[in-house]
Design a protein around this motif. Structure first.
Motif, PDB file in Angstrom:
ATOM      1  N   THR A 136      22.274 186.233  11.129  1.00 24.38           N
ATOM      2  CA  THR A 136      22.275 185.060  12.003  1.00 24.38           C
ATOM      3  C   THR A 136      22.008 183.840  11.134  1.00 24.38           C
ATOM      4  O   THR A 136      21.043 183.824  10.358  1.00 24.38           O
ATOM      5  CB  THR A 136      21.205 185.172  13.103  1.00 24.38           C
ATOM      6  N   LEU A 154      21.503 179.663  11.322  1.00 28.10           N
ATOM      7  CA  LEU A 154      21.273 178.470  12.133  1.00 28.10           C
ATOM      8  C   LEU A 154      21.556 177.229  11.306  1.00 28.10           C
ATOM      9  O   LEU A 154      21.025 177.072  10.205  1.00 28.10           O
ATOM     10  CB  LEU A 154      19.826 178.431  12.639  1.00 28.10           C
ATOM     11  N   TYR A 166      20.675 173.562  11.445  1.00 29.27           N
ATOM     12  CA  TYR A 166      19.760 172.618  12.097  1.00 29.27           C
ATOM     13  C   TYR A 166      20.256 171.225  11.754  1.00 29.27           C
ATOM     14  O   TYR A 166      19.994 170.692  10.681  1.00 29.27           O
ATOM     15  CB  TYR A 166      18.341 172.855  11.604  1.00 29.27           C
ATOM     16  N   ILE A 174      24.963 179.760  14.768  1.00 32.65           N
ATOM     17  CA  ILE A 174      24.292 178.956  15.782  1.00 32.65           C
ATOM     18  C   ILE A 174      24.072 177.550  15.226  1.00 32.65           C
ATOM     19  O   ILE A 174      23.695 177.389  14.063  1.00 32.65           O
ATOM     20  CB  ILE A 174      22.937 179.572  16.188  1.00 32.65           C
ATOM     21  N   LEU A 196      21.599 173.597  21.770  1.00 31.94           N
ATOM     22  CA  LEU A 196      21.862 174.776  20.960  1.00 31.94           C
ATOM     23  C   LEU A 196      23.261 175.272  21.296  1.00 31.94           C
ATOM     24  O   LEU A 196      23.592 175.453  22.475  1.00 31.94           O
ATOM     25  CB  LEU A 196      20.821 175.854  21.255  1.00 31.94           C
ATOM     26  N   GLN A 227      26.580 178.029  20.155  1.00 28.83           N
ATOM     27  CA  GLN A 227      27.057 179.176  19.400  1.00 28.83           C
ATOM     28  C   GLN A 227      28.547 178.996  19.145  1.00 28.83           C
ATOM     29  O   GLN A 227      29.310 178.662  20.057  1.00 28.83           O
ATOM     30  CB  GLN A 227      26.823 180.498  20.129  1.00 28.83           C
ATOM     31  N   VAL A 243      16.033 180.866  18.314  1.00 33.08           N
ATOM     32  CA  VAL A 243      17.244 181.459  17.723  1.00 33.08           C
ATOM     33  C   VAL A 243      16.989 182.894  17.298  1.00 33.08           C
ATOM     34  O   VAL A 243      17.816 183.788  17.545  1.00 33.08           O
ATOM     35  CB  VAL A 243      17.731 180.603  16.531  1.00 33.08           C
ATOM     36  N   TYR A 300      18.612 186.435   7.901  1.00 36.22           N
ATOM     37  CA  TYR A 300      18.727 185.104   8.495  1.00 36.22           C
ATOM     38  C   TYR A 300      18.946 184.057   7.407  1.00 36.22           C
ATOM     39  O   TYR A 300      18.390 184.138   6.308  1.00 36.22           O
ATOM     40  CB  TYR A 300      17.458 184.751   9.278  1.00 36.22           C
TER      41      TYR A 300
END
Length: 377
Positions: free
Chosen positions: A32, A34, A36, A69, A81, A83, A117, A126
């Motif tokens: 995953t 993210l 930001y 994400i 947020l 996806q 998340v 991650y």
């Protein structure tokens, strides 16, 4: 009779087969990631383009079962947020959650988003991409255009606040799509946050990292972060003029303790006069910010002036273990002077070079962990 027995056996076998399939758990996603993205600033249009590039990447391929994400704090909108994935064969961005009246530069908010998340999209590993303005460790109020990291309207995160917002030992890597974040001060501040840090020691062009090319590379089973750095470098190196500008490094955080030990040995007996008397004209300058007479220089150049030959050899060996990859174009473009400057050499990390006692130097002493770890106290 025999036919009935055979049919019964088949039904029983099929029943067992169905039960067995129901009991098999869904495979855990490989990764995953993210993004930001604090874009409530002059980079807002680039944020939109980068999200479109991520969608393009997913359109052309897949994420190997992973999750991409995006926390998007846009100008004139509440942070949300998203996806990015394929649904019915079409790649797009999908709204997951809205964050109302929250400041994404607040470390508490950042930590909450990261926890959301991780909870929603568990995976075997991650990654975190930090996207916004950046000026290394420099405090947000030092100069009008110094933004530390992550401008959201008139708010920013200082480097120690950024460290507070990221949980320890969670991420395999942190990638900065922001200017100036490959500094020894930033790397050391975030040493417990990720195994590796990908960043630029100079400015990053507004177009940012080439997501259309690198997103698929980020989701392979055998992740090679050197390849991600090379993709960034090659993307800009094949351009011409001022657009041919890229400096990038890959830092392995587990080796930063050894590097701090040798730098502490080099600096421990140095006086304040010796520290502020180094010859900056013999160092590669890697920062051109408004009203600055030079604050970020090549880390190796700085240490060379203070170490003995034997110490510098050991320092270089440690630095080689820390900086796993480094590349730079012959010149780098800087926005405020609107000019490109020659990059003769770059070890992959910048360093603050102490200057005469000042408000900035005093802030450095209080807020920056690297100072406390290696400079004479």
């Amino acid at each position: 009779m025999k036919l009935k027995q055979i049919l019964c056996l088949l039904i029983i076998c099929l029943g067992f087969a169905n039960c067995s399939n129901d009991d098999i758990p869904e495979p855990t996603p490989v990764r995953t990631i993210l993004v930001y993205m604090m874009a409530n600033n002059s980079l807002d249009g680039y944020a939109t383009k980068n999200i479109e590039s991520m969608i393009e990447a997913v359109t052309q391929g897949d994420l190997n079962g992973g999750n991409l994400i995006v926390f998007h704090a846009a100008r004139g909108a509440e942070p949300e947020l998203l996806q990015i994935k394929k649904e019915n064969g079409v790649a797009n961005k999908f709204h997951i959650k809205e964050y109302t009246s929250l400041d994404p530069t607040d470390p508490v908010v950042m930590k909450q988003v990261l926890q959301d998340v991780i909870s929603l999209y568990p995976a075997n590993s991650y990654g975190l991409i930090l996207w916004s303005h950046g000026t290394s460790w420099l405090p947000s109020e030092y100069k009008t255009m110094s933004k530390a990291f992550g401008q959201h309207g008139s708010n920013w995160m200082e480097i120690d606040e950024l460290a507070q917002g990221i949980p320890d030992a969670l991420f395999d890597f942190i990638l900065f799509d922001a200017c100036y974040m490959a500094s020894i001060e930033c790397a050391y501040e975030l040493r417990n946050k990720a195994d590796y840090i990908l960043a630029s020691p100079t400015e990053t062009m507004g177009d940012g990292w080439p997501y259309a090319e690198m997103v698929p590379q980020l989701f392979v089973n055998n992740l090679r972060l050197e390849t991600i750095c090379q993709t960034f470098y090659n993307y800009y190196n094949r351009l011409s003029g001022d657009y041919r500008t890229a400096t990038v490094s890959l830092t392995q955080t587990s080796e930063l303790g050894n590097l701090a030990n040798i730098v502490h040995e080099i600096l421990e007996n140095k006086t304040e006069i010796e520290l502020i008397s180094t010859d900056r004209s013999q160092m590669q300058r890697l920062e051109y910010l408004p009203n600055s007479n030079g604050m970020l220089y090549d880390f190796s150049d700085f240490i060379r002036q203070l170490a003995t030959d034997e110490q510098y050899a050991r320092f270089t060996a440690c630095l080689h273990n820390v900086v796993q990859y480094e590349a730079h174009t012959p010149t780098a473009f800087f926005a405020k002077p609107n000019n490109s400057y020659t990059i003769d050499h770059c070890c992959g990390l910048t360093s603050f070079v102490p200057q005469a006692e000042s408000e900035l130097y005093n802030w450095y002493k209080v807020h920056v962990s690297w100072y406390k770890a290696v400079f004479p106290q």
